[in-house]
Write a protein that holds these residues in place. Sequence first.
Motif, mmCIF file in Angstrom:
data_model
loop_
_atom_site.group_PDB
_atom_site.id
_atom_site.type_symbol
_atom_site.label_atom_id
_atom_site.label_comp_id
_atom_site.label_asym_id
_atom_site.label_seq_id
_atom_site.Cartn_x
_atom_site.Cartn_y
_atom_site.Cartn_z
ATOM 1 N N LEU A 282 0.845 -1.185 0.000
ATOM 2 C CA LEU A 282 0.000 0.000 0.000
ATOM 3 C C LEU A 282 0.885 1.240 0.000
ATOM 4 N N GLY A 283 0.497 2.255 -0.777
ATOM 5 C CA GLY A 283 1.249 3.499 -0.857
ATOM 6 C C GLY A 283 0.376 4.699 -0.567
ATOM 7 N N ASN A 284 1.000 5.798 -0.226
ATOM 8 C CA ASN A 284 0.315 7.031 0.188
ATOM 9 C C ASN A 284 -0.501 6.822 1.455
ATOM 10 N N VAL A 285 -0.089 5.835 2.258
ATOM 11 C CA VAL A 285 -0.735 5.577 3.551
ATOM 12 C C VAL A 285 0.396 5.461 4.582
ATOM 13 N N PRO A 286 0.931 6.587 5.040
ATOM 14 C CA PRO A 286 2.111 6.544 5.907
ATOM 15 C C PRO A 286 1.902 5.703 7.158
ATOM 16 N N HIS A 287 2.921 4.929 7.489
ATOM 17 C CA HIS A 287 2.982 4.122 8.713
ATOM 18 C C HIS A 287 2.035 2.928 8.691
ATOM 19 N N HIS A 288 1.499 2.584 7.540
ATOM 20 C CA HIS A 288 0.639 1.403 7.449
ATOM 21 C C HIS A 288 1.520 0.156 7.413
ATOM 22 N N PRO A 289 1.117 -0.923 8.086
ATOM 23 C CA PRO A 289 1.952 -2.131 8.098
ATOM 24 C C PRO A 289 2.167 -2.751 6.724
ATOM 25 N N TYR A 290 1.289 -2.439 5.764
ATOM 26 C CA TYR A 290 1.466 -3.026 4.441
ATOM 27 C C TYR A 290 2.396 -2.205 3.551
ATOM 28 N N GLU A 291 3.081 -1.248 4.142
ATOM 29 C CA GLU A 291 4.266 -0.663 3.496
ATOM 30 C C GLU A 291 5.453 -1.622 3.592
ATOM 31 N N ASN A 292 5.380 -2.544 4.524
ATOM 32 C CA ASN A 292 6.505 -3.420 4.841
ATOM 33 C C ASN A 292 6.562 -4.622 3.913
ATOM 34 N N THR A 293 7.742 -5.241 3.861
ATOM 35 C CA THR A 293 7.914 -6.499 3.144
ATOM 36 C C THR A 293 7.888 -7.641 4.150
ATOM 37 N N TYR A 294 7.046 -8.638 3.864
ATOM 38 C CA TYR A 294 6.929 -9.822 4.702
ATOM 39 C C TYR A 294 7.312 -11.049 3.886
ATOM 40 N N CYS A 295 7.831 -12.059 4.554
ATOM 41 C CA CYS A 295 8.171 -13.306 3.882
ATOM 42 C C CYS A 295 6.882 -13.953 3.372
ATOM 43 N N PRO A 296 6.808 -14.290 2.086
ATOM 44 C CA PRO A 296 5.591 -14.918 1.574
ATOM 45 C C PRO A 296 5.382 -16.341 2.073
ATOM 46 N N SER A 297 6.420 -16.941 2.649
ATOM 47 C CA SER A 297 6.295 -18.313 3.158
ATOM 48 C C SER A 297 5.917 -18.371 4.628
ATOM 49 N N CYS A 298 6.653 -17.615 5.481
ATOM 50 C CA CYS A 298 6.410 -17.699 6.922
ATOM 51 C C CYS A 298 5.889 -16.402 7.524
ATOM 52 N N HIS A 299 5.758 -15.348 6.694
ATOM 53 C CA HIS A 299 5.184 -14.056 7.096
ATOM 54 C C HIS A 299 6.057 -13.269 8.082
ATOM 55 N N GLU A 300 7.309 -13.626 8.173
ATOM 56 C CA GLU A 300 8.259 -12.866 8.994
ATOM 57 C C GLU A 300 8.433 -11.457 8.419
ATOM 58 N N LEU A 301 8.535 -10.458 9.300
ATOM 59 C CA LEU A 301 8.827 -9.097 8.856
ATOM 60 C C LEU A 301 10.267 -9.048 8.351
ATOM 61 N N LEU A 302 10.443 -8.626 7.096
ATOM 62 C CA LEU A 302 11.766 -8.604 6.479
ATOM 63 C C LEU A 302 12.314 -7.197 6.299
ATOM 64 N N ILE A 303 11.478 -6.292 5.797
ATOM 65 C CA ILE A 303 11.883 -4.894 5.629
ATOM 66 C C ILE A 303 10.773 -4.028 6.206
ATOM 67 N N GLU A 304 11.117 -3.273 7.228
ATOM 68 C CA GLU A 304 10.144 -2.368 7.842
ATOM 69 C C GLU A 304 10.375 -0.962 7.304
ATOM 70 N N ARG A 305 9.291 -0.348 6.829
ATOM 71 C CA ARG A 305 9.368 0.990 6.244
ATOM 72 C C ARG A 305 8.447 1.942 6.986
ATOM 73 N N SER A 306 8.813 3.193 6.951
ATOM 74 C CA SER A 306 7.933 4.263 7.421
ATOM 75 C C SER A 306 8.031 5.382 6.402
ATOM 76 N N GLY A 307 6.969 5.545 5.599
ATOM 77 C CA GLY A 307 7.075 6.484 4.483
ATOM 78 C C GLY A 307 8.126 5.986 3.517
ATOM 79 N N PHE A 308 9.157 6.804 3.296
ATOM 80 C CA PHE A 308 10.214 6.434 2.360
ATOM 81 C C PHE A 308 11.487 6.000 3.083
ATOM 82 N N ASP A 309 11.397 5.804 4.396
ATOM 83 C CA ASP A 309 12.556 5.419 5.192
ATOM 84 C C ASP A 309 12.506 3.927 5.508
ATOM 85 N N ILE A 310 13.667 3.294 5.505
ATOM 86 C CA ILE A 310 13.789 1.907 5.942
ATOM 87 C C ILE A 310 14.202 1.905 7.410
#
Length: 337
Positions: A282-310
Motif C-alpha cells: 500500500l502506498g500514500n498511507v504513511p505508517h501502514h503495516p502493508y508498506e513493509n515487506t513480509y516473507c511470503p512463506s512464513c510471514h516474517e517481517l523482512l523490511i520495515e518501512r515508514s514512508g520512504f525510510d527503511i
Amino acid sequence: MMKEALLYEQAGNRLRCTTCERRCMIKEGDLGFCKTRKNVGGRLYTLIYGSISSLSANPIEKKPFYHFYPGTKALTLGSFSCNFTCEWCQNFEISRSAPQEVEFLSPERFIELLEDYRCRGTSISFNEPTLLLEYALDVFDLARRQGYYNTFVTNGYMTRDALNLLISHGLDGMNIDIKGDSEVMKRYCYADSEKIWRNAKHAMLRGVHVEITTLIIPGVNDSPDCISYIAERIAEELGEETPWHLTRYFPAYRFKAPPTRIELLEAAREIGLRAGLKYVYLGNVPHHPYENTYCPSCHELLIERSGFDILQYRLIEKRCPACGEKVPIVGELGGLG
C-alpha cells in the motif's frame, strides 16, 4: 534546445513519430499530441532536450521501487507535457504544460550532480519520461559508464523501438503505472492497454527490473473485477514475485472524488494476494503495516518501512532469516543512516 528526434518516419507529406504508441502523424510546422515533437522542414525535432522542469534527490522508495537498491537515493528529473490525458494527474502543473524555456541542463552536468547529491542512480519521472527519450539515452550512457543505475517511472506507452533503445543504453528498472483495465484506459487515457502489458513483459524478459503501480481511484478502477483483472495479469504475464503498489488517490487536477478509503486499499491487497502475488504494497498511507515487506512463506517481517525510510532490513543474503525463503531484491542495500 531543439534536437532531431531519433524515432520517426516519412509518411507521405507528413512525419510519423514512433517514440510512443500514439504514433502521431505530424504535418509541416505542427506538433504531435504531446506537443514535444515538431515537424520542421521535413524533420522531426524534440523541443525538450535538456529542458528540465524538476530536479530532486529522492529515496528510491518514493518512485516507488521496493525491491530495487533499497535505501538508496536517485537523482530524479522531469520535463514538460505528457502523452496521456488523466484527469487526476498529481503532477498536472508540468504534465499539462507545453514545453517552456528553462535553463538548459546538459547530461554531463546531470551526472556531475549525482555525486554532489550522493545518489546511487538516476530516475526520469514527474511527467512521462518517454518524451525525454533522446536526453534519457545520453544520460543513461554516461551513468552506466560510471556505475550508476538508471530508472524510469512511466505509463509504459512507448513503442517497442523506444523501449529497446532505452534498454540497450542502460535502463535497469521501470515502475510502470497500470491505471486500470482496457475500458478504463480507453475512456480516460484514449490508449490501448495491451501495448503497456506488452512493454512490461518485454522489459522483464530483457532483464529490466519491473514493479507495477496502480493508483486506486473511486469510481474509476476500484471495482473488485478491475482490481482482480490487473492482479491476475501481473501474476500470469509478469510473475508472482512482481511487486505491486496499490496507492491511495487524493483529489487533484480535474478529478474531485474523495480520497480512496484505506479499507478499500486493504481489500484490494487481499485480491492481489489471492491472485498469487507475493508482494503487494500500500502506498500514500504513511505508517501502514502493508508498506513493509513480509516473507511470503512464513510471514516474517523482512523490511520495515515508514514512508520512504527503511527502519529495519532483516534479510540475510536476500533470504528470510527465519525460513530461508529467497526474496527478489536487485542491488545492495544502501543509504541507511
